[in-house]
Design a protein around this motif. Sequence first.
Motif, PDB file in Angstrom:
ATOM      1  N   ASP A 161       0.948  -1.180  -0.006  1.00 27.19           N
ATOM      2  CA  ASP A 161       0.040  -0.154   0.040  1.00 27.19           C
ATOM      3  C   ASP A 161       0.968   1.390   0.024  1.00 27.19           C
ATOM      4  N   HIS A 162       0.907   1.904  -1.020  1.00 27.96           N
ATOM      5  CA  HIS A 162       1.804   3.225  -1.304  1.00 27.96           C
ATOM      6  C   HIS A 162       1.136   4.387  -0.581  1.00 27.96           C
ATOM      7  N   THR A 163       0.008   4.136  -0.198  1.00 27.19           N
ATOM      8  CA  THR A 163      -0.710   5.151   0.756  1.00 27.19           C
ATOM      9  C   THR A 163      -1.594   4.751   1.772  1.00 27.19           C
ATOM     10  N   PRO A 164      -0.726   4.139   2.923  1.00 29.84           N
ATOM     11  CA  PRO A 164      -1.319   3.621   3.939  1.00 29.84           C
ATOM     12  C   PRO A 164      -2.155   4.603   4.910  1.00 29.84           C
ATOM     13  N   GLN A 165      -3.133   4.244   5.539  1.00 26.02           N
ATOM     14  CA  GLN A 165      -3.882   5.226   6.420  1.00 26.02           C
ATOM     15  C   GLN A 165      -2.892   5.478   7.839  1.00 26.02           C
ATOM     16  N   PRO A 166      -2.998   6.455   8.530  1.00 27.69           N
ATOM     17  CA  PRO A 166      -2.551   6.727   9.586  1.00 27.69           C
ATOM     18  C   PRO A 166      -2.618   5.451  10.708  1.00 27.69           C
ATOM     19  N   GLY A 167      -1.093   5.058  10.992  1.00 30.30           N
ATOM     20  CA  GLY A 167      -1.112   4.015  12.023  1.00 30.30           C
ATOM     21  C   GLY A 167      -1.148   2.429  11.555  1.00 30.30           C
ATOM     22  N   ARG A 168      -1.192   2.294  10.281  1.00 29.72           N
ATOM     23  CA  ARG A 168      -1.566   1.227   9.544  1.00 29.72           C
ATOM     24  C   ARG A 168       0.176   0.881   8.649  1.00 29.72           C
ATOM     25  N   THR A 169       0.590  -0.345   8.517  1.00 25.41           N
ATOM     26  CA  THR A 169       1.599  -0.563   7.694  1.00 25.41           C
ATOM     27  C   THR A 169       1.211  -0.902   6.552  1.00 25.41           C
ATOM     28  N   TRP A 192     -17.493   4.724 -11.092  1.00 25.30           N
ATOM     29  CA  TRP A 192     -16.924   4.385 -12.245  1.00 25.30           C
ATOM     30  C   TRP A 192     -15.459   3.665 -11.937  1.00 25.30           C
ATOM     31  N   GLN A 193     -15.186   2.819 -12.985  1.00 26.76           N
ATOM     32  CA  GLN A 193     -13.895   2.341 -12.822  1.00 26.76           C
ATOM     33  C   GLN A 193     -13.310   2.388 -14.450  1.00 26.76           C
ATOM     34  N   ALA A 194     -11.994   2.496 -14.371  1.00 25.42           N
ATOM     35  CA  ALA A 194     -11.104   2.763 -15.829  1.00 25.42           C
ATOM     36  C   ALA A 194      -9.894   1.712 -15.248  1.00 25.42           C
ATOM     37  N   ALA A 195      -9.475   0.955 -16.577  1.00 30.51           N
ATOM     38  CA  ALA A 195      -8.438   0.256 -16.422  1.00 30.51           C
ATOM     39  C   ALA A 195      -7.414   0.487 -17.732  1.00 30.51           C
ATOM     40  N   GLU A 196      -6.158   0.410 -17.265  1.00 31.45           N
ATOM     41  CA  GLU A 196      -5.178   0.616 -18.396  1.00 31.45           C
ATOM     42  C   GLU A 196      -4.480  -0.873 -18.037  1.00 31.45           C
ATOM     43  N   GLY A 197      -4.795  -1.770 -18.782  1.00 29.94           N
ATOM     44  CA  GLY A 197      -4.169  -3.253 -18.516  1.00 29.94           C
ATOM     45  C   GLY A 197      -4.695  -3.629 -17.257  1.00 29.94           C
ATOM     46  N   ASN A 198      -3.595  -4.012 -16.521  1.00 31.68           N
ATOM     47  CA  ASN A 198      -4.167  -4.522 -15.074  1.00 31.68           C
ATOM     48  C   ASN A 198      -3.780  -3.532 -14.017  1.00 31.68           C
ATOM     49  N   LEU A 199      -3.893  -2.330 -14.265  1.00 30.74           N
ATOM     50  CA  LEU A 199      -3.939  -1.053 -13.433  1.00 30.74           C
ATOM     51  C   LEU A 199      -5.313  -0.451 -13.278  1.00 30.74           C
ATOM     52  N   VAL A 200      -6.204  -0.760 -12.238  1.00 32.54           N
ATOM     53  CA  VAL A 200      -7.444  -0.149 -12.230  1.00 32.54           C
ATOM     54  C   VAL A 200      -7.757   0.681 -11.165  1.00 32.54           C
ATOM     55  N   THR A 201      -8.312   1.972 -11.875  1.00 28.53           N
ATOM     56  CA  THR A 201      -8.769   3.291 -11.036  1.00 28.53           C
ATOM     57  C   THR A 201     -10.222   3.271 -10.813  1.00 28.53           C
ATOM     58  N   VAL A 260     -10.960   7.819  -4.426  1.00 28.53           N
ATOM     59  CA  VAL A 260     -10.221   7.355  -5.444  1.00 28.53           C
ATOM     60  C   VAL A 260      -9.058   6.594  -5.421  1.00 28.53           C
ATOM     61  N   ASP A 261      -9.051   5.318  -5.805  1.00 30.37           N
ATOM     62  CA  ASP A 261      -8.037   4.599  -5.735  1.00 30.37           C
ATOM     63  C   ASP A 261      -7.461   3.925  -6.937  1.00 30.37           C
ATOM     64  N   ALA A 262      -6.215   3.430  -7.001  1.00 31.99           N
ATOM     65  CA  ALA A 262      -5.698   2.657  -8.091  1.00 31.99           C
ATOM     66  C   ALA A 262      -5.268   1.320  -7.399  1.00 31.99           C
ATOM     67  N   MET A 263      -5.574   0.530  -8.184  1.00 36.61           N
ATOM     68  CA  MET A 263      -5.136  -1.034  -7.812  1.00 36.61           C
ATOM     69  C   MET A 263      -4.375  -1.742  -9.005  1.00 36.61           C
ATOM     70  N   ILE A 271      -4.563  -8.591  -5.919  1.00 38.00           N
ATOM     71  CA  ILE A 271      -4.177  -7.201  -5.848  1.00 38.00           C
ATOM     72  C   ILE A 271      -2.566  -7.121  -5.217  1.00 38.00           C
ATOM     73  N   THR A 272      -1.776  -6.345  -6.011  1.00 39.69           N
ATOM     74  CA  THR A 272      -0.400  -6.310  -5.630  1.00 39.69           C
ATOM     75  C   THR A 272       0.164  -5.209  -5.047  1.00 39.69           C
ATOM     76  N   GLU A 273      -0.668  -3.656  -5.406  1.00 46.11           N
ATOM     77  CA  GLU A 273      -0.230  -2.551  -5.032  1.00 46.11           C
ATOM     78  C   GLU A 273      -1.714  -1.787  -4.931  1.00 46.11           C
ATOM     79  N   HIS A 274      -1.396  -0.488  -4.015  1.00 43.66           N
ATOM     80  CA  HIS A 274      -2.742   0.288  -4.036  1.00 43.66           C
ATOM     81  C   HIS A 274      -1.917   1.650  -4.056  1.00 43.66           C
TER      82      HIS A 274
END
Length: 143
Positions: A40-48, A74-83, A111-114, A121-124
């Motif tokens: 998770d590239h943007t973890p919430q406060p106090g979370r790993t 809505w959802q949009a995807a470019e290949g395997n990256l989903v917003t 708004v998130d991208a995964m 799911i490998t990244e967020h």
Amino acid sequence: MTETDVSEAAKAVVRRNTEEVQGGGDYALYDELFADGFVDHTPQPGRTPDKAGALELYKVLRAAFPDFHAVIHWQAAEGNLVTTYKTYQGTHEGEFFGIAPTGKAIRFENVDAMHVVDGRITEHWGVANLFSRMEQLGARPGG
């Protein structure tokens, strides 16, 4: 498999996470949908920033807001990256970030991208309107 097929499959994984794990509390499914090396590239406060930290956040949210769910706009995807653009909703019935239950209904945008690889799911990366959430609960950051 075409890029469209990859994108649609990735969107389905992210939608299942939003609806069944976040909205339904299906934590067994969480383990299936998230890769062990999740970051998770943007973890919430106090979370790993790992799989355990994201699961902990999901559980904290469901404990504080038992009816927590999202409406996906809505959802949009470019290949395997989903917003995904969605609005989370729930009723504050449990302690949340030090705030005692208020019984208030809240709504906040997110708004998130995964990144999805081999159905997991490998990244967020995410941006949530946290100020709005805290303000609705009667807590004003910095004040």
